[in-house]
Every structure is written in structure tokens, then in C-alpha cells.
Enzyme design. Structure first.
Site, PDB file in Angstrom:
ATOM      1  N   TRP A 186      39.331  41.094  35.813  1.00 55.84           N
ATOM      2  CA  TRP A 186      39.056  40.001  34.892  1.00 55.84           C
ATOM      3  C   TRP A 186      37.749  40.294  34.157  1.00 55.84           C
ATOM      4  CZ3 TRP A 186      34.813  36.526  34.954  1.00 55.84           C
ATOM      5  CH2 TRP A 186      34.803  35.672  33.834  1.00 55.84           C
ATOM      6  N   GLU A 227      43.955  39.812  34.623  1.00 53.71           N
ATOM      7  CA  GLU A 227      43.916  38.343  34.532  1.00 53.71           C
ATOM      8  C   GLU A 227      43.594  37.883  33.114  1.00 53.71           C
ATOM      9  OE1 GLU A 227      41.192  36.647  37.322  1.00 53.71           O
ATOM     10  OE2 GLU A 227      41.685  34.569  36.792  1.00 53.71           O
ATOM     11  N   LYS A 229      42.898  34.762  30.125  1.00 57.17           N
ATOM     12  CA  LYS A 229      42.132  33.516  30.071  1.00 57.17           C
ATOM     13  C   LYS A 229      42.108  32.972  28.652  1.00 57.17           C
ATOM     14  CE  LYS A 229      37.714  31.647  31.679  1.00 57.17           C
ATOM     15  NZ  LYS A 229      36.609  31.851  32.611  1.00 57.17           N
ATOM     16  N   ASP A 260      45.825  32.431  36.351  1.00 50.33           N
ATOM     17  CA  ASP A 260      44.893  31.501  36.989  1.00 50.33           C
ATOM     18  C   ASP A 260      45.241  30.095  36.498  1.00 50.33           C
ATOM     19  OD1 ASP A 260      42.519  29.805  37.229  1.00 50.33           O
ATOM     20  OD2 ASP A 260      41.456  31.605  37.879  1.00 50.33           O
ATOM     21  N   HIS A 263      43.194  28.581  33.637  1.00 50.82           N
ATOM     22  CA  HIS A 263      42.925  29.372  32.442  1.00 50.82           C
ATOM     23  C   HIS A 263      43.761  29.024  31.223  1.00 50.82           C
ATOM     24  CE1 HIS A 263      40.661  32.977  34.435  1.00 50.82           C
ATOM     25  NE2 HIS A 263      40.170  31.801  34.774  1.00 50.82           N
ATOM     26  N   HIS A 287      46.064  32.939  40.748  1.00 56.46           N
ATOM     27  CA  HIS A 287      44.773  32.413  41.147  1.00 56.46           C
ATOM     28  C   HIS A 287      44.962  30.906  41.237  1.00 56.46           C
ATOM     29  CE1 HIS A 287      41.540  35.713  40.460  1.00 56.46           C
ATOM     30  NE2 HIS A 287      42.345  35.959  41.475  1.00 56.46           N
ATOM     31  N   ASP A 295      38.121  24.707  33.057  1.00 60.96           N
ATOM     32  CA  ASP A 295      38.359  25.636  34.157  1.00 60.96           C
ATOM     33  C   ASP A 295      37.261  25.469  35.202  1.00 60.96           C
ATOM     34  OD1 ASP A 295      39.279  27.804  35.652  1.00 60.96           O
ATOM     35  OD2 ASP A 295      38.153  29.264  34.468  1.00 60.96           O
ATOM     36  N   ASP A 297      37.308  25.039  38.455  1.00 63.42           N
ATOM     37  CA  ASP A 297      37.468  25.641  39.786  1.00 63.42           C
ATOM     38  C   ASP A 297      37.162  24.671  40.926  1.00 63.42           C
ATOM     39  OD1 ASP A 297      38.354  28.442  39.328  1.00 63.42           O
ATOM     40  OD2 ASP A 297      36.502  28.571  38.179  1.00 63.42           O
ATOM     41  N   ASP A 327      41.299  30.881  43.984  1.00 65.50           N
ATOM     42  CA  ASP A 327      40.115  31.084  43.151  1.00 65.50           C
ATOM     43  C   ASP A 327      39.503  29.745  42.786  1.00 65.50           C
ATOM     44  OD1 ASP A 327      38.128  32.040  41.532  1.00 65.50           O
ATOM     45  OD2 ASP A 327      39.436  32.608  39.863  1.00 65.50           O
TER      46      ASP A 327
END
Ligand code: RNT
Ligand code: ZN
Length: 420
Positions: A186, A227, A229, A260, A263, A287, A295, A297, A327
Site C-alpha cells: 500500500w 491495496e 484507496k 480495505d 477505502h 482489510h 477511513d 479505522d 486493519d
């Protein structure tokens, strides 16, 4: 299995599920055997041990809860503590910035598997696999937020070398542990404001990636993922490795595509995409994350999207093609609890999917009976799942229900609170 109530509730649940044609033992074995790759960076707020002080690359970990792991032994101890409360097969995903350099100054373009020997010894003892991640951020070698698509030849070359080292390390992990290592690439490369040239960076990015992946590797030991995004903080207008870029690269270069959950646009759900991209790819990497408005997380909760993701894996027979990685990073609450909650929830959703009498809804769909399909899908939601989950946890020797909370608090008191 001494708790009689637990066993009785389980026996009842087994009968209910059995009546719908679901073999509970088989479902538990299926959910138990699917590897979940736990992200080590929940424990150190992604700071690592190789000298970086703060996070760059348009990602952020917020909060200042006590007990961040500052050294590799601390991080491994925290992982052990969390893993003792999580049932089922696990792997651990390591970031390059978590190298153990023994106090030496070594550039990321020169990391070798030796700098991860502490990780390997630990994983070997626990018989788990290690996944790996290059760290294309938090470094003075970054060209602003550019790495593999930097216009500066020296900087770009530095990051290409880092990318090569990381595959080598992954291959060594796979060979030494006997479990294939996934190396996830990434790169934050992007612009805050409107670019004048959207092609140049992407052309460089393709060239750099092709160079990184040019050396042959033992595929049984290592596989690489890319990955995508939508955007990062401070990189709102342009991301070189966007969705179309990364998907196209993965398809044409036979790589794994990483999706992800944080993302994409907030109304998009990655669960809706698995069976589309898997028409063209052998494997994907997830992810599993939870974005709140961006994003962010957040710790993964057992929400509709987590269940949908795991449903897609189980209902479509994808356990061997969808690699599950976590993640998220929250520094505002106990970090061990973050791992336990997020990973237990992912396992819970897998078990719930495995117990779903989905064949009934699928049969109805084939018959064109969409009324029965909706009825079956809805009735599945109130089946006695928790009795099976509790029984499964007890049988795997991990805490049942709320039992783990006291254990986590005790570790906080004895271990975490002593960290400066
Ligand atoms: C960043 C990506 C990436 C990182 C990890 C730490 O937006 O999601 O996967 O979170 O490499
Ligand atoms: Zn990610």
C-alpha cells in the site's frame, strides 16, 4: 465443558439448526479453520521500532490510552495476551517499520529477514504464519507523500529497493514457518489538490511495481497483494494507486487485490464486490476495518457489513480465495481490547455465516420464490447462534462471553499501566 447450562443450550441449538439441515459441528470446524490475520500495528499505533516518531501518509491513529507497546517484546507480550482470548486459526501481519534493528541505523532499503528474527522465533513457537507489509510512509526518505511514484530518481529507487526487500522477507517467512506469507503493498502516493498531470505518477507507479516484482519467487512461500484507496487525509484530490489502477494491475500481473473496507465511498460496501472481482482474480485480501464518516479505522464491530463480508466468503465457497486481514487502529481505548473485540467479532461473523441455512434461501431463489427467500434470510437472524458461539469458545479454551473483560483489565493494571 463443565458448564451444564452451556451444554444444554448448545444441545438445543444443535437440534434447531439440525432441523433446518445445518450440521453444527461442521459449521464450527469450518469457521475455526479459516485464518484471520491479526494486524500487529493495533498494539504500537503504527509507530514501529525503526525510529519513526509519527505517522505520515494520510493515515492517523487517534487517542492516548496508556500502554502502547514501545518495544518488540512488549508488542509480542500484548499479542500473546490478546490471542489467549481469541478462538480459531490466526496469523499475524507485521509492518516493516516494526523491524528489530538492535539499535543500528539501517535504511529500509537494506532490511533483511534477520531484522525480523524475533518475530519468526515467536511465530514458530506458536505455529502461526506471518504476513508482511512494506512501510511506504513515516520516513525521511519519502518525497512528501510520494514513494514509488516520486519524480526524484534516488528516492524512487530507494523505495523500489524497499519493495524488493519486503518480498524477500515474506518469502523467508513462508519458508521458515511453512505457511505462505502475504505481502501487502500500500502506497499513499497522492496529491492534496487538483493535479495537472494524472498520468505521470501512475506510469511511474506501474514501472516501479514491475521492477519490484521482477525477480522470481517461490509462490508456495510468498504472494503479493496491492491495496487500492480512494483518498487519504491531506491527499484528497488524487491517489495514484486508485481502485481501477490496483485492480487492473492485479489482474494483468496475477497479483492479489486488497480491498480495505474503509477505502471506498461511505455508501459503497466491499462485500458487494467480492464475487465480481473473483471472476477475474484467483484471490483477494481483505482489510477488515470500520470507517466512521471517513477511513477512520475504528475497531471492527459485529455490524451488518461485517456479517455480509463473512457471508459472501462462506455462502460462495470462497474460504480459500479470500484472505482475511484486519486493519484498524484505535489508541483511545485499551489496545488489547481492540484486538480481542475486532477479531472475536470477525470469527463470530464467520461462525454465524457457517451456521446460516442459506441453502433454503438459495433454493427458493432458484425456484423464483423471492417471498420465501426473504422469509428464510430474515428467520436466520434469530436462530440460537449465541449458544453455539459460547460453546465453541469454551471448547477452544478461550473466555466465554464477558469473562475476558476482567482478564483484560487485570493485564492493564499489572502490565500496561507500568509503561511510561
Ligand atoms: C492505509 C491502508 C494500509 C494501512 C496499513 C497500516 O489506508 O489501509 O493498509 O492501514 O498498511
Ligand atoms: Zn488497509
Amino acid at each position: 465443558m463443565e458448564d451444564r447450562n452451556l451444554t444444554q443450550a448448545y444441545e438445543h441449538a444443535k437440534e434447531v439448526y439440525g432441523g433446518l439441515g445445518v450440521d453444527v459441528e461442521k459449521a464450527m470446524a469450518l469457521a475455526d479453520g479459516i485464518a484471520i490475520s491479526m494486524h500487529s500495528w493495533q498494539g504500537d499505533d503504527l509507530i514501529g521500532f525503526d525510529g519513526s516518531q509519527e505517522l505520515s501518509g494520510g493515515i492517523a491513529s487517534t487517542g492516548n490510552y496508556i500502554g502502547r507497546a514501545r518495544t518488540l517484546p512488549e508488542l509480542l507480550a500484548d499479542l500473546d495476551e490478546a490471542m489467549g482470548m481469541i478462538p480459531g486459526k490466526l496469523k499475524v501481519s507485521v509492518h516493516a517499520c516494526q523491524a528489530d534493528l538492535g539499535g543500528k541505523k539501517i535504511g529500509r532499503d537494506a532490511y533483511t529477514v534477520q531484522h525480523f528474527s524475533g518475530w519468526i522465533d515467536w511465530a514458530k513457537e506458536r505455529k502461526i504464519g506471518l504476513d508482511f507489509n512494506p512501510t511506504f510512509f513515516s520516513s525521511p526518505q519519502m518525497d512528501g507523500d510520494f514513494s514509488l511514484s516520486s519524480f526524484d530518481d534516488n528516492k524512487r529507487k530507494f523505495w523500489i529497493e524497499h519493495g524488493k526487500r519486503c518480498r524477500e522477507i515474506g518469502e523467508a517467512f513462508g519458508r521458515m514457518l511453512g505457511i505462505r506469507s502475504l505481502v501487502n503493498y500500500w502506497m499513499p502516493d497522492g496529491y492534496k489538490d487538483i493535479p495537472a498531470d494524472t498520468a505521470a505518477r501512475r506510469e511511474l507507479m506501474v514501472q516501479s511495481l514491475d521492477e519490484i516484482f521482477s525477480a522470481p519467487m517461490d509462490k508456495t512461500c510468498v504472494a503479493e497483494a496491492l491495496e487500492s484507496k480512494l483518498f487519504g487525509l491531506g491527499l484528497e484530490s488524487y491517489t495514484a494507486a486508485s481502485h481501477e489502477f490496483s485492480l487492473g494491475y492485479a489482474i494483468t500481473r496475477k497479483k492479489i487485490y486488497t480491498m480495505d473496507a474503509g477505502h471506498f465511498h461511505p455508501t459503497e460496501r466491499i462485500s458487494a464486490k467480492f464475487s465480481a472481482v473473483l471472476q477475474y482474480l484467483d484471490e483477494i485480501l481483505l482489510h477488515v476495518s470500520r470507517g466512521v464518516r471517513w477511513d477512520s479505522d475504528h475497531v471492527v464491530i459485529w455490524d451488518e457489513e461485517l456479517q455480509s463480508m463473512m457471508n459472501e466468503i462462506i455462502f460462495n465457497g470462497y474460504p480459500d480465495r479470500v484472505n482475511i486481514g484486519l486493519d484498524f487502529f484505535d489508541a483511545s481505548i485499551n489496545r488489547i481490547a481492540c484486538w480481542v473485540i475486532g477479531t472475536r467479532n470477525t470469527r463470530k461473523a464467520l461462525l454465524s455465516a457457517a451456521l446460516n441455512p442459506i441453502h433454503l434461501a438459495k433454493d427458493a431463489e432458484r425456484r423464483g420464490d423471492y417471498t420465501a427467500r426473504l422469509a428464510y434470510l430474515e428467520e436466520a437472524k434469530t436462530l440460537p447462534f449465541s449458544a453455539v458461539w459460547d460453546y465453541y469458545c469454551a471448547r477452544q479454551g478461550v473466555p466465554v462471553g464477558t469473562e475476558w473483560i476482567a482478564r483484560m483489565k487485570q493485564y492493564e493494571k499489572v502490565v500496561l499501566s507500568t509503561r511510561g
